[in-house]
Design a protein around this motif. Structure first.
Motif: not given
Lengths: 500, 95, 113, 95, 316
Positions: B40, B44-45, B70-71, B74-75, B77-79, B81-82, B84-86, D37, D64, D67, D71, E195
């Motif tokens: 994933l 998706d990134n 930016v979009i 952002l995705v 970054l979120s992808g 980090s999440t 790693q979190l998961i 996600q 935006l 995005a 997370a 984050l």
């Protein structure tokens, strides 16, 4: 392009009557602590004065008082409109809310120097919110604006139900919330259909345009269904008794006396003001039949309750049933429909005052005895004569015995049934009166019997007097002069958008 | 000239679609949560990145182009980090 | 079939589904989800009313769209209140049942006023 | 040139929709969340593609916003996983 | 033959499918996740209905913040036993509910198909009013919310205050005045903190941007405020900041700022423009932006407060 501004003299009073409690909410919330109570109590005279001033304006002008917000005429802008019934309801709400406020001081007052408490802040702010919401409901002229008011009423009423935090009250509040949310969203769907069909949500403009089309019937059915759930008409009454019986007495009085009347008032607005042109005899008869069933079922269940507050709450289910007889009895433009209309409004008022008085008394009784078990009331009437006088007088009005507002309402209903040839509606009215007599005697008989009663603390005289005062108003309604009934007719459309 | 830009767009977006497809297949076919997470996060990134890249030449204004970037950022970054979190959460207690 | 017709049918389906869940599910959080489905179905009906009202250079009628925005925020506030009640009920009693019978204790007569 | 963009959007939606089978199947809550996600990222891509194809103004701002929130749900979820370990802090308001 | 209709149909089927899943799923949490996915797709539908303003609100509030609220609740209640909410409904009940739902959905669909053509619309009047008492704003939705139907918008902000108070009032007596429980775990993961540190500032800029363009383009106080609220919540989840005490004067002022400024501006209407809630034409735009700025603040504070829940006794 723009329609002329329909604002009439005195119109700004309507805006002020709404903004006053809104400002009160904001101030109470920011200042917090004891100030919430001070603001709430301090604003009551002004709210009362504004309601009276609006009623005076309507009565003296003989036509509705109107205000177009932002100077924009409907359909683009929102109009507020107070007619005869709005005026009467505004004053009644102001009286009951003021009475409940002063009664509630004993329980919800914050002592000097004490920190802010949860129940006090919640109670005083929600009480003002109920005032604001009801005012908008009584004078709102735009169906979406009325939706926001309905939500305001829900958000104010639900926390009052569970203010003491016991699990059973939380469950009751949750049930109430879910019913109320279903009611509002169903109402809102009807609003969407009205807008889609006619491009306006202003009540008089809609009344001119509506025709008997499937869209209109669907919208009307959805809105009515939603409002019935909020009004707790049988068979959607299940949420009401636990919610009303578990709230603190002052809140119960307001919830039972006024809050359910808010959604009922909108049902009246819908059928008599938005849809007077519809051939709605069938719908009216369905509503009347549900009302009749509510009278019987509610009364029978009231007879079987062991707790006084639950009995009074089930009696509300029954008394709400009477309100719905107004649909078959006042529909259309007939000689008798005026009588039916007067009967309906009189029933709203008589029940509001009588029920508020009874809940306040039940609260005093429970505080004095430490319980409200009917079976253990023996001798209580001698110990608490004034409280039982109030309960008795309220009961008189519920039974429909003269002289009382309840008697006037039921008498007028009988008259309208006979005059219109709809004899069938006399049966629930009479049966409901008998059953009410049954449950009122169930309270009074043990209380008047011999028995030893130990008072934990005698109730304060002033609080007893407040409850008694409301019961006396319910009685005095039985002597309402003709001018009062003329007032109720101001601004009531007869058919197809014609204003009287 | 226009055609060349279009061709670039098409190629990039097509590749993006492919990565979305690959990510989905991974999410469905891989045997356990950690490997699925792997599929994933990578796919998706890249998928969104290529789509954004393909749209970049079609942006009318600098602001619109900036938003695309930016979009994507952002995705990304979120992808990351999440993921790693998961991943951590999965390792700590199977839930 | 124009997009708004489709959206309207979806809206109707959502209202129906939500109504079914609202009546049937005993769990209050499931009821809340069902209510939110009804809500979004109703908002979609507003949406198609707005889209159909395209006129005078607007591709939509702004009034119903503005109403949806108000409605979404109110629906969220309602959800938050309901969730707070559910969580508190669960914390206080370990149960989330709405059945009034479940809450009637063998009555000790200690009524709170 | 707009049709291929729309086709790509449709393909992405279909692909990530198939990924939603993970919501049905699970087996863990984390797997379900991964499908969401993926749906979020795919949704952003499809949104951007339709925005450029149909020219509705303001849609890139919607993308935006999405995005930015990519997370959000996952973070809340992972936070809750930890409460299994230290109930003491994130418990209910009651002792 | 365009691809667009197929896209629409696929989207429609997906949404209905997810809605069915939300209702039918056996596991509570699976149902919640289905709903969150459903909210995301709904934002796409709003774009297809030419409603980017609504799409943004739906994405931020309907899917984002609501999603976090429901996921939190679902996870906390997930451990509870399945049957504890009450007995499963019987067949008769299922048939009744199904029949009623079908009836309502069918009737609604039929009625939607026969909505009048051409549709009635206030768009022309809104356009005409933009030169008159209205706003001179490029975004007609902002004009409706803050000018033509300002009264609704102000009351809706009052509803938000009541909702916050209602949520707080569910807490315990002795916790009153304290802060709600923290949104994150005691020792947040490094990835969470990273984050939040990256996202929150960017998000704040984007939120303010969306508010600012809202006068003339899709966006506004609702959407911008919801994004700011989400950023604050992310920061709280990473424990960069904590939920404020509910008796904090600043918190309460921020919560009422929007409705209070709106109410004062409405009351000043008769002095400025001859009517309550009217704004003088020459200054309409700055006044509206001024009101919106405070609404932005109130929304940004109210939504996290609603999610954070009642005050908790632990955080004294």
């Amino acid at each position: 392009m723009m329609a002329p501004d329909p604002t009439t003299p005195g119109g700004s009073l309507l805006v002020l009557a709404i903004l006053l409690p809104c400002a009160g909410i904001i101030l109470s919330f920011v200042l917090g602590g004891r100030n919430a109570e001070r603001v709430a109590l301090g604003l009551t005279p002004f709210g009362f004065a504004l309601a009276c001033a609006i009623a005076f304006h309507v009565a003296s002008a003989g036509k509705p008082v109107v205000y177009a917000l932002g100077g924009l005429a409907p359909p683009l802008g929102i109009a507020l409109r107070a007619d005869g019934v709005s005026a009467v309801m505004l004053v009644a709400a102001a009286v009951i809310l003021t009475a409940a406020s002063f009664y509630a001081r004993a329980k919800f007052a914050t002592p000097e120097g004490a920190p802010e408490s949860r129940i006090a802040l919640t109670f005083w702010i929600m009480l003002q919110a109920i005032w604001a919401a009801l005012t908008i409901i009584f004078v709102g002229g735009d169906l979406f604006n009325l939706y926001v008011a309905l939500e305001l009423l829900t958000f104010a009423a639900v926390p009052l139900v569970c203010i003491d935090g016991r699990p059973e009250t939380l469950a009751a509040a949750l049930r109430y919330l879910l019913f109320a949310l279903f009611g509002s969203i169903s109402y809102l769907l009807g609003v969407a259909l009205f807008y889609g069909a006619y491009g306006t949500l202003d009540i008089p403009l809609l009344a001119q345009k509506v025709q008997s089309t499937p869209i209109v019937w669907m919208a009307a059915a959805l809105m009515t269904g939603g409002l019935l759930a909020k009004t707790a008409l049988f068979p959607l009454h299940l949420w009401l008794p636990p919610a009303h019986a578990n709230a603190p007495a002052a809140a119960s009085a307001v919830l039972s006396g006024l809050v359910v009347k808010g959604s009922f008032f909108l049902t009246l607005r819908l059928w008599f003001y938005v849809l007077p042109a519809l051939p709605a005899a069938g719908a009216a008869n369905i509503l009347g039949a549900l009302g009749s069933a509510a009278i019987i079922v509610g009364s029978v269940l009231a007879l079987r309750q062991a707790r006084l507050k639950l009995l009074i709450a089930y009696s509300t289910v029954a008394q709400i049933g009477y309100l719905f007889l107004v649909f078959p009895l006042a529909m259309g433009a007939h000689v008798w429909s005026d009588i039916g209309w007067s009967a309906g409004v009189m029933q709203i008022l008589a029940h509001a005052f009588a029920k508020a008085a009874m809940f306040l008394s039940a609260g005093l009784l429970a505080e004095a005895l430490g319980h409200d078990q009917i079976a253990r009331l023996g001798g209580a009437a001698r110990a608490l004569p004034m409280t039982f006088l109030t309960l008795g007088l309220g009961g008189l009005s519920l039974m429909g015995l003269p002289p009382s507002g309840g008697f006037s309402a039921k008498w007028l209903m009988l008259q309208a049934s006979v005059a219109s040839g709809q004899w069938v509606w006399t049966l629930p009215v009479l049966a409901g009166g008998l059953l009410a007599a049954g449950y009122v005697y169930r309270i009074l008989t043990p209380a008047l019997s011999e028995g030893d009663i130990v008072l934990k603390a005698p109730p304060k005289r002033s609080r007893e007097a407040i409850a008694l005062g409301l019961a006396l108003i319910a009685l005095a309604l039985g002597f309402a002069p003709q001018g009062f009934f003329d007032l109720l007719e101001i601004g009531r459309p007869l058919a197809a958008g014609t204003l009287r | 000239m226009i055609a060349l830009v279009d061709l670039f767009s098409l190629a990039a977006i097509g590749a993006g679609v492919f990565f979305f497809f690959a990510g989905t297949v991974g999410l469905l076919r891989f045997p356990d949560s950690l490997t699925r997470l792997h599929a994933l996060a990578k796919a998706d990134n890249l998928g969104l990145g290529l789509v954004a890249l393909g749209l970049l030449p079609r942006a009318d204004t600098a602001l619109a182009a900036l938003k695309l970037i930016v979009i994507w950022a952002l995705v990304l970054l979120s992808g990351a980090s999440t993921a790693q979190l998961i991943g951590r959460a999965l390792r700590r207690g199977r839930k | 079939m124009s997009p708004w017709v489709l959206a309207g049918l979806v809206g109707a389906a959502l209202v129906g589904l939500g109504l079914y869940g609202l009546i049937l599910h005993p769990h209050p959080l499931r009821k809340l989800l069902a209510f939110n489905l009804i809500g979004s179905g109703v908002f979609l009906v507003f949406g198609i009313v707005a889209r159909r009202g395209a006129a005078a250079g607007f591709s939509f009628d702004p009034i119903p769209q503005a109403m949806v925005i108000t409605g979404i925020v109110v629906a969220f506030a309602a959800s938050a209140l309901a969730v707070a009640l559910i969580l508190r009920l669960h914390a206080e009693s370990g149960r989330v049942t709405l059945d009034p019978e479940a809450w009637t204790k063998p009555d000790d007569g200690a009524a709170k006023s | 040139m707009n049709e291929p963009l729309l086709a790509a959007a449709g393909l992405i939606i279909l692909t990530v929709a198939i990924g939603l089978i993970r919501i049905l199947r699970g087996p863990d809550d984390v797997d379900r969340l991964m499908a969401v996600q993926l749906l979020g990222t795919g949704g952003i891509a499809a949104l951007l593609l339709t925005a450029y194809a149909t020219g509705v103004p303001g849609v890139d701002d919607v993308a935006l916003g999405l995005a930015l929130l990519a997370a959000f749900a996952t973070m809340a979820f992972v936070n809750l996983l930890e409460t299994d370990d230290d109930e003491t802090e994130l418990g209910e308001t009651e002792p | 033959m365009s691809v667009l209709p197929f896209l629409d149909v696929a989207l429609a089927l997906l949404i209905v499918g997810l809605a069915v899943w939300t209702i039918a799923a056996r596991v509570l949490f699976a149902s919640v996740v289905g709903y969150v996915a459903y909210g995301l797709l709904l934002a796409l539908v709003w774009v297809r209905l030419y409603a980017p303003d609504v799409a943004l609100t739906e994405a931020a509030v309907g899917s984002g913040v609501t999603g976090v609220l429901l996921i939190t609740a679902g996870k906390r209640l997930g451990a509870a036993r399945a049957g504890e909410a009450g007995p499963a409904p019987g067949l008769a009940q299922k048939l009744f509910a199904g029949a009623l739902a079908l009836l309502v959905a069918g009737a609604l669909a039929a009625v939607i198909l026969i909505l009048p053509d051409p549709a009635p619309s206030l768009a022309p009047q809104a356009a005409a009013a933009a030169d008159g008492p209205g706003a001179g704003l490029g975004n007609p939705i902002t004009a409706v919310l803050i000018s033509y139907r300002s009264f609704d918008t102000m009351l809706e902000k009052v509803v938000l205050i009541l909702a916050v108070l209602g949520v707080w009032s569910v807490g315990a007596d002795k916790a009153w005045g304290a802060a709600p429980a923290p949104l994150g775990q005691r020792n947040p993961y490094g990835a969470s903190v990273f984050l939040a540190q990256m996202l929150a500032p960017v998000g704040a800029v984007i939120g303010v941007h969306i508010f600012w363009v809202g006068a003339d383009a899709p966006g506004g106080a609702f959407q911008g405020g919801a994004l700011l609220a989400a950023m604050w919540m992310i920061a709280m989840m990473a424990r960069i900041t904590e939920p404020p005490r509910i008796d904090a004067r600043r918190l309460r002022l921020a919560l009422v700022a929007g409705p209070a400024v709106f109410l004062i501006a409405g009351l000043a209407g008769p002095l400025m423009a001859g009517s309550f809630f009217a704004f003088p034409h020459a200054f309409a735009k700055p006044i509206i932006l001024f009101i919106e700025a405070f609404m932005l603040l109130s929304i940004a504070v109210a939504l996290p407060a609603l999610v954070a829940g009642p005050p908790s006794g632990r955080s004294e």
